[in-house]
Design a protein around this motif. Sequence first.
Motif, PDB file in Angstrom:
ATOM      1  N   ALA A  39       0.829  -1.206   0.000  1.00  0.00           N
ATOM      2  CA  ALA A  39       0.000   0.000   0.000  1.00  0.00           C
ATOM      3  C   ALA A  39       0.866   1.261   0.000  1.00  0.00           C
ATOM      4  N   TRP A  40       1.910   1.273   0.828  1.00  0.00           N
ATOM      5  CA  TRP A  40       2.805   2.437   0.867  1.00  0.00           C
ATOM      6  C   TRP A  40       3.582   2.572  -0.434  1.00  0.00           C
ATOM      7  N   ALA A  41       3.900   1.443  -1.078  1.00  0.00           N
ATOM      8  CA  ALA A  41       4.611   1.499  -2.359  1.00  0.00           C
ATOM      9  C   ALA A  41       3.755   2.201  -3.405  1.00  0.00           C
ATOM     10  N   GLY A  42       2.475   1.865  -3.458  1.00  0.00           N
ATOM     11  CA  GLY A  42       1.584   2.530  -4.406  1.00  0.00           C
ATOM     12  C   GLY A  42       1.440   4.010  -4.116  1.00  0.00           C
ATOM     13  N   LEU A  43       1.298   4.350  -2.842  1.00  0.00           N
ATOM     14  CA  LEU A  43       1.158   5.756  -2.462  1.00  0.00           C
ATOM     15  C   LEU A  43       2.430   6.538  -2.782  1.00  0.00           C
ATOM     16  N   ARG A  44       3.576   5.965  -2.471  1.00  0.00           N
ATOM     17  CA  ARG A  44       4.841   6.655  -2.755  1.00  0.00           C
ATOM     18  C   ARG A  44       5.082   6.811  -4.251  1.00  0.00           C
ATOM     19  N   ALA A  45       4.684   5.836  -5.036  1.00  0.00           N
ATOM     20  CA  ALA A  45       4.839   5.952  -6.486  1.00  0.00           C
ATOM     21  C   ALA A  45       3.990   7.107  -7.024  1.00  0.00           C
ATOM     22  N   CYS A  46       2.750   7.213  -6.550  1.00  0.00           N
ATOM     23  CA  CYS A  46       1.884   8.332  -6.981  1.00  0.00           C
ATOM     24  C   CYS A  46       2.475   9.676  -6.564  1.00  0.00           C
ATOM     25  N   ILE A  47       2.970   9.751  -5.344  1.00  0.00           N
ATOM     26  CA  ILE A  47       3.560  11.003  -4.854  1.00  0.00           C
ATOM     27  C   ILE A  47       4.793  11.364  -5.673  1.00  0.00           C
ATOM     28  N   ALA A  48       5.634  10.398  -5.992  1.00  0.00           N
ATOM     29  CA  ALA A  48       6.846  10.676  -6.765  1.00  0.00           C
ATOM     30  C   ALA A  48       6.505  11.211  -8.153  1.00  0.00           C
ATOM     31  N   VAL A  49       5.507  10.617  -8.787  1.00  0.00           N
ATOM     32  CA  VAL A  49       5.105  11.085 -10.121  1.00  0.00           C
ATOM     33  C   VAL A  49       4.553  12.505 -10.048  1.00  0.00           C
ATOM     34  N   LYS A  50       3.757  12.784  -9.040  1.00  0.00           N
ATOM     35  CA  LYS A  50       3.154  14.120  -8.912  1.00  0.00           C
ATOM     36  C   LYS A  50       4.193  15.185  -8.550  1.00  0.00           C
ATOM     37  N   ILE A  51       5.207  14.835  -7.784  1.00  0.00           N
ATOM     38  CA  ILE A  51       6.250  15.812  -7.459  1.00  0.00           C
ATOM     39  C   ILE A  51       7.025  16.196  -8.716  1.00  0.00           C
ATOM     40  N   VAL A  52       7.280  15.224  -9.568  1.00  0.00           N
ATOM     41  CA  VAL A  52       7.964  15.532 -10.829  1.00  0.00           C
ATOM     42  C   VAL A  52       7.105  16.472 -11.673  1.00  0.00           C
ATOM     43  N   GLN A  53       5.791  16.368 -11.539  1.00  0.00           N
ATOM     44  CA  GLN A  53       4.875  17.245 -12.269  1.00  0.00           C
ATOM     45  C   GLN A  53       4.657  18.574 -11.543  1.00  0.00           C
ATOM     46  N   ARG A  54       5.442  18.836 -10.518  1.00  0.00           N
ATOM     47  CA  ARG A  54       5.465  20.104  -9.769  1.00  0.00           C
ATOM     48  C   ARG A  54       4.217  20.351  -8.928  1.00  0.00           C
ATOM     49  N   SER A  55       3.674  19.329  -8.339  1.00  0.00           N
ATOM     50  CA  SER A  55       2.473  19.463  -7.519  1.00  0.00           C
ATOM     51  C   SER A  55       2.843  19.770  -6.074  1.00  0.00           C
ATOM     52  N   SER A  56       2.342  20.900  -5.580  1.00  0.00           N
ATOM     53  CA  SER A  56       2.599  21.240  -4.174  1.00  0.00           C
ATOM     54  C   SER A  56       1.757  20.372  -3.242  1.00  0.00           C
ATOM     55  N   THR A  57       0.622  19.892  -3.714  1.00  0.00           N
ATOM     56  CA  THR A  57      -0.197  18.989  -2.911  1.00  0.00           C
ATOM     57  C   THR A  57       0.542  17.676  -2.679  1.00  0.00           C
ATOM     58  N   ALA A  58       1.236  17.195  -3.692  1.00  0.00           N
ATOM     59  CA  ALA A  58       2.000  15.953  -3.540  1.00  0.00           C
ATOM     60  C   ALA A  58       3.152  16.143  -2.559  1.00  0.00           C
ATOM     61  N   ARG A  59       3.765  17.311  -2.569  1.00  0.00           N
ATOM     62  CA  ARG A  59       4.852  17.591  -1.626  1.00  0.00           C
ATOM     63  C   ARG A  59       4.320  17.559  -0.199  1.00  0.00           C
ATOM     64  N   SER A  60       3.164  18.177   0.020  1.00  0.00           N
ATOM     65  CA  SER A  60       2.546  18.147   1.353  1.00  0.00           C
ATOM     66  C   SER A  60       2.117  16.729   1.717  1.00  0.00           C
ATOM     67  N   ALA A  61       1.596  16.000   0.744  1.00  0.00           N
ATOM     68  CA  ALA A  61       1.184  14.619   0.997  1.00  0.00           C
ATOM     69  C   ALA A  61       2.388  13.750   1.353  1.00  0.00           C
ATOM     70  N   ALA A  62       3.540  14.057   0.775  1.00  0.00           N
ATOM     71  CA  ALA A  62       4.753  13.289   1.093  1.00  0.00           C
ATOM     72  C   ALA A  62       5.125  13.453   2.558  1.00  0.00           C
ATOM     73  N   PHE A  63       4.997  14.673   3.092  1.00  0.00           N
ATOM     74  CA  PHE A  63       5.296  14.885   4.510  1.00  0.00           C
ATOM     75  C   PHE A  63       4.385  14.029   5.388  1.00  0.00           C
TER      76      PHE A  63
END
Length: 168
Positions: free
Chosen positions: A82-106
């Motif tokens: 489950a964490w692998a899927g979540l981290r993969a989504c966050i990594a893709v969104k950070i590359v796309q410059r999403s500030s929401t993904a950066r906050s979600a990563a924290f």
Amino acid sequence: MTVPPPHPNPYLPPGHPYGPPRPPRMPGLTTTAVVLLWVMVAISTFSALLTLPMVVSESPMLDMLPPDAALLMSIGAVQGVAWAGLRACIAVKIVQRSSTARSAAFIAEGVGMACQLVLAVLLFNTVMPAAPPEGMSVRYNFDCTGLVLPILVICFLSTARSRWWCDR
């Protein structure tokens, strides 16, 4: 008064001899955080692929452990996927410059560290006997990768340049 000739490429503004300006590069620490997220995806997936078949097939190795240990190991493997899927989504969104993904990563890394620590303590308390039999030595290896890598990701994403990158 003469009219200037049209620009050869109407999509390029005049003054840019090499084409349109390129987008800025991702900061180095942000790139490192994304790479660490993908490393954690690989580690979680690999460990789940090793743990789940052992638990499902009721390996003879599990006979040496208490019955609750198999349950905790399967919970850890499912949690890892489950964490692998979540981290993969966050990594893709950070590359796309999403500030929401950066906050979600924290949030995800903080909760992930807490879950990892709780699971390690529960597994330790389940596997280790209260008093080992006479002449028996018991060893429990704890891998702190699940705690160190999330701390690094949080530190790397909390820099001002990372905040600038993710604020589009």
